[in-house]
Design a protein around this motif. Sequence first.
Motif, short mmCIF file in Angstrom:
data_model
loop_
_atom_site.label_atom_id
_atom_site.label_comp_id
_atom_site.label_asym_id
_atom_site.label_seq_id
_atom_site.Cartn_x
_atom_site.Cartn_y
_atom_site.Cartn_z
N PHE A 1 -60.61 92.49 -28.70
CA PHE A 1 -59.44 91.68 -28.34
C PHE A 1 -58.24 92.07 -29.19
CE2 PHE A 1 -57.18 88.19 -26.68
CZ PHE A 1 -56.53 87.55 -27.73
N LEU A 2 -58.50 92.17 -30.49
CA LEU A 2 -57.39 92.48 -31.39
C LEU A 2 -56.93 93.92 -31.18
CD1 LEU A 2 -58.74 90.64 -34.52
CD2 LEU A 2 -56.83 89.98 -33.09
N GLY A 3 -57.84 94.78 -30.80
CA GLY A 3 -57.47 96.16 -30.50
C GLY A 3 -56.53 96.21 -29.32
N VAL B 1 -66.34 91.32 -29.93
CA VAL B 1 -65.33 90.75 -29.03
C VAL B 1 -64.00 90.63 -29.76
CG1 VAL B 1 -64.69 88.63 -27.81
CG2 VAL B 1 -67.00 89.53 -27.61
N GLY B 2 -64.07 90.19 -31.01
CA GLY B 2 -62.84 90.03 -31.79
C GLY B 2 -62.14 91.35 -32.01
N ASN B 3 -62.90 92.38 -32.35
CA ASN B 3 -62.31 93.69 -32.56
C ASN B 3 -61.67 94.23 -31.30
OD1 ASN B 3 -62.60 94.28 -35.28
ND2 ASN B 3 -64.74 94.86 -35.04
N SER C 1 -69.51 88.22 -31.78
CA SER C 1 -68.17 87.70 -32.14
C SER C 1 -67.31 88.80 -32.72
CB SER C 1 -68.30 86.57 -33.15
OG SER C 1 -69.03 85.51 -32.62
N LEU C 2 -67.91 89.59 -33.58
CA LEU C 2 -67.17 90.66 -34.23
C LEU C 2 -66.73 91.70 -33.21
CD1 LEU C 2 -66.50 91.00 -37.18
CD2 LEU C 2 -68.48 92.47 -37.43
#
Lengths: 323, 258
Positions: free
Chosen positions: B253-255, B249-251, B246-247
């Motif tokens: 995506f937000l990147g 993928v989240g990083n 999750s972390l």
Amino acid sequence: MHMADALLSAEVGGIVAVVGAGAIGYSASKLKRAKNIDRLIPLMGVMGAFVFAGQMLNFTIPGTGSSGHIGGGLLLSALLGPYAALITIASILVVQCLFFADGGLLALGCNIFNMGVIPAFIAYPLIYKPLVSRSVNVRRLSIASFIAVVVGLQLGAFGVVLETSASRIAELPLVAFVLLMQPIHLAIGVGEGLATAAVLSFIYGSRPELIFASLDNKEVNIPVRGVVVALAVAAVLMAGGLSLVASQYPDGLEWAIERSTGGSDIEVAGPVHSLVANVQAKSAFMPDYDSKFAGIVGGLITLVLATSAGLVIARLARWHKKV
Amino acid sequence: MQAHIDSVAGEIRYLDELARADSPIHRLSAMSKLITTLVYVVSVISVDRYNISGLIPFATYPIVIATLSDTPFRVLLPRLAVPFVIFAGLSTLLFNRDIYGLTISSSIIIKSLLTVSSVVLLIATTPIYAISTQLSRLKVPQIFTMAMLMTYRYVLVLLDEVALASTAYRLRSPAKNKGIALRDIGSFLGQLLLRSLGRAERVYAAMKCRAFDGTFRYKTIDNPSEIRYIVPVCLAIILLRITNISLLVGNLFLGFAR
């Protein structure tokens, strides 16, 4: 009283599972030496099914308006002897776990211990058998079985408390947890005790030889010392495992960093490190909140991806079947 | 009570039927499914109790297995609400009324959903005689695996008997709506118990007539392709455990979003 996997840590679950498996293995080896072992198998199967079905029956306890049902641990021990009873209870628990998610897979060990080993190897030989061995009559039978059931259930509930607390997953203060669990299971125990006493009294009235069968069995000889030693070893292992986990000292890596750099953070030095640090800084949206927020966002995205993957697979499977 | 017993019996029959279906998951051996389920359960429960995002990628396993095996989600849903877990989760919240308490409670409930799903999927894709045989092959005492199998076999029969007996009881005591009176439970269960013992004797006689000698004979099946399932799936589960997808993928995506 069935324990779930979510409340157990891997260490506690593993250790108690070994204890439970050991108890099953020990019972099986004791039964192998008994005569007519092939008669025992259908007997245990049908009695297991009987207890399973019997647990569906609720009876009302007069004066309280509440209802109860039999647990079966002591009843089976009194009729089949402790070894066969343990295996029967373990069978029931496996069926309940698999088909009804009543108790977790890893927690099977804990459940077999709380609801099998305790009634069969503690309550039965230490309470029921001594009280009934002297002389058998309906009164003694009822009192002995009632006390054995209540004490067995209290110990079993306490087992749940210990296993949950030792796992340190649910943050429940021990005293409060105990004060909650024990009275509830005392009430349940009273109901189950009355029912067990009633059933055993009825059996004594119609087929007394069944009550005497396990009492007269000289092979039934639970080494209480052995049980206590096994419990003590398991407790020490769990406590030892816990102390490693809950160590006050910084973990190995932090300790190494502190010793080598004199501080708790490593300074970035060198071109490769700066490049990686830059990438990390750019890809982290909010450097302060990055961990939690990225985690949440990432979690949601992963969930969506996983569900989509599921839908795609289902679609593909259907298309494949049509073709 | 009749309705309750009927629904219990119905669930068992339904799961039995599901287990006999055909799908890539059904065709796997009981051993593969036992191992992967155990690895999955241990991995999930070993996740740190403050790590919620790390738990979510674990949902991939039950979703994919349920889809591939055509297991309807309605089989999973009723079993997910485990009363004791909900009680423990809410109690945790009661004693720790802060973000940490909320995190722990949520973690417990999510872990429960995940572990329960994986076990239900195991039994929905593996007939119990396959599990029993597999355990025997693993040198689990046969007296236990056979008792387990026979308990399962006779549960439906005994449930029918209990249902019949309780209907007969209610027809003879209309005033008692809540259940069986305590003074009757002794003879009620006692009669059932004696009939069960009689049944056990007849079953034993029938088995002896068919040359039963206390051992269960099974054919050895070697299925080498199982390794091709067990190893990748277990590695994937362990990967989910040691990394926080999750972390990542989240990083990522937000990147990108920046």
